[in-house]
Write an enzyme that holds these catalytic residues in place. Structure first.
Site, short mmCIF file in Angstrom:
data_model
loop_
_atom_site.label_atom_id
_atom_site.label_comp_id
_atom_site.label_asym_id
_atom_site.label_seq_id
_atom_site.Cartn_x
_atom_site.Cartn_y
_atom_site.Cartn_z
N GLU A 14 1.85 1.24 -2.67
CA GLU A 14 1.11 2.09 -1.94
C GLU A 14 -0.33 2.60 -2.83
O GLU A 14 0.29 2.65 -3.61
CB GLU A 14 0.97 3.19 -0.87
CG GLU A 14 2.26 2.69 0.08
CD GLU A 14 1.29 2.42 1.22
OE1 GLU A 14 0.67 2.48 1.36
OE2 GLU A 14 2.75 2.28 2.30
N ASP A 21 10.97 -6.13 0.20
CA ASP A 21 10.83 -4.41 0.97
C ASP A 21 11.90 -4.29 2.02
O ASP A 21 12.46 -5.47 2.14
CB ASP A 21 9.49 -3.76 0.72
CG ASP A 21 8.63 -4.97 1.36
OD1 ASP A 21 9.18 -5.12 2.43
OD2 ASP A 21 7.75 -5.11 1.08
N ASP A 71 -5.29 -1.19 2.71
CA ASP A 71 -5.44 -0.30 1.82
C ASP A 71 -5.50 -0.53 0.58
O ASP A 71 -5.44 -0.32 -0.10
CB ASP A 71 -5.08 0.98 2.33
CG ASP A 71 -3.29 0.88 2.18
OD1 ASP A 71 -2.49 0.17 2.08
OD2 ASP A 71 -2.59 1.23 2.09
N HIS A 107 -2.23 -2.33 -0.51
CA HIS A 107 -1.00 -2.37 -1.16
C HIS A 107 -0.05 -4.25 -0.64
O HIS A 107 -0.69 -4.89 -0.25
CB HIS A 107 -0.48 -1.18 -0.22
CG HIS A 107 0.26 -1.84 1.52
ND1 HIS A 107 -0.56 -1.45 2.36
CD2 HIS A 107 1.10 -2.30 1.42
CE1 HIS A 107 -0.05 -1.72 3.17
NE2 HIS A 107 1.28 -2.41 2.93
#
Length: 260
Positions: free
Chosen positions: A142, A67, A135, A137
């Site tokens: 996400e 990314d 979380d 990801h």
């Protein structure tokens, strides 16, 4: 999915770097998928040490980044390209020109994403390193991300920006709101996925991705779909695993001939 519980991050780094070294013994050149953040750092440390000892060369290999932030100026020290230049390229003999990442400064971001996705898939990643967010990801996919997604523009959650604020002087508002990330389907196209997680803060995410249901609310749970996924965690990150003893037993009893 194989789960390997190690005493500490340094041990995990040596283990995964050993897998990279084994690949290089099988192939004259390999294609690596590189992640940033604290999770893969022990792997890069051990690869650098092996290179310094003359045990490993990536001179003929290539690499792709997961990314990149959108809108950071060229050369910004926290761009993921700059991070990989410091942590990998500068410490090994992997040529900088052989490392590619999404173009977060492109005029046409959609076209840049399509082109990058096609290039990654055509190259065929041998081993993709991954971390996991608190979380759940992976990359910057996400919660709620499509499990069939390809490389695209994503908006970061407030939690992810808080988690990454440590790289931007502690200020979540300094963290860019948008990123380009390989999609989950793109990540799953790699031949071997290796996810690393260290520390108590990752325990809930690790338990969810390994033993929870397959769900877009925990994007990392998509590793359950992959025929060759390895999750390497320290004791603290493994604290929420109900089958931790089984994972230890299967790793200790693994036949020497069986690849991981």
């Amino acid at each position: 999915m194989e789960v390997v519980i190690v005493p500490d991050a340094a041990t995990g780094g040596r283990l995964v770097a050993g897998a990279v070294a084994a690949l290089l013994r099988e192939h004259s050149s390999i294609v690596l998928g590189l992640a940033t953040g604290s999770s893969p750092a022990p792997v890069y440390d051990d690869l650098a040490a092996r290179h310094q000892r003359g045990e490993l060369s990536l001179a003929g290999s290539r690499a792709f980044l997961l990314d990149e932030y959108v809108g950071l100026p060229p050369g910004h020290p926290e761009s993921y390209r700059a991070v990989i230049e410091r942590e990998v390229v500068a410490r090994l003999d992997l040529p900088g020109a052989a490392v590619r990442g999404p173009d977060g400064g492109a005029t046409d971001l959609e076209a840049a994403c399509r082109d990058y996705d096609a290039t990654v898939r055509a190259a065929g990643v041998h081993l993709q390193l991954l971390g996991v967010g608190t979380d759940g990801h992976i990359g910057f996919n996400e919660p709620g991300s499509s499990l069939g997604s390809s490389t695209r523009l994503k908006t970061l959650t407030a939690q992810t920006r808080r988690d990454n604020a440590r790289f931007f002087g502690g200020d979540p508002e300094a963290v860019p709101r948008h990123v380009l990330t390989q999609g989950i389907a793109t990540i799953l196209a790699a031949r071997h996925l290796v996810l690393l997680a260290w520390g108590e803060a990752k325990a809930d995410a690790v338990a969810a991705l390994v033993e929870g249901p397959l769900t877009a609310m925990v994007p990392a749970s998509a590793l359950q779909l992959h025929p060759r996924a390895t999750v390497v965690v320290d004791e603290a990150a493994a604290a929420g695993l109900r089958l931790a003893d089984y994972y230890r037993e299967t790793w200790e009893g693994k036949p020497a001939w069986q690849r991981w």
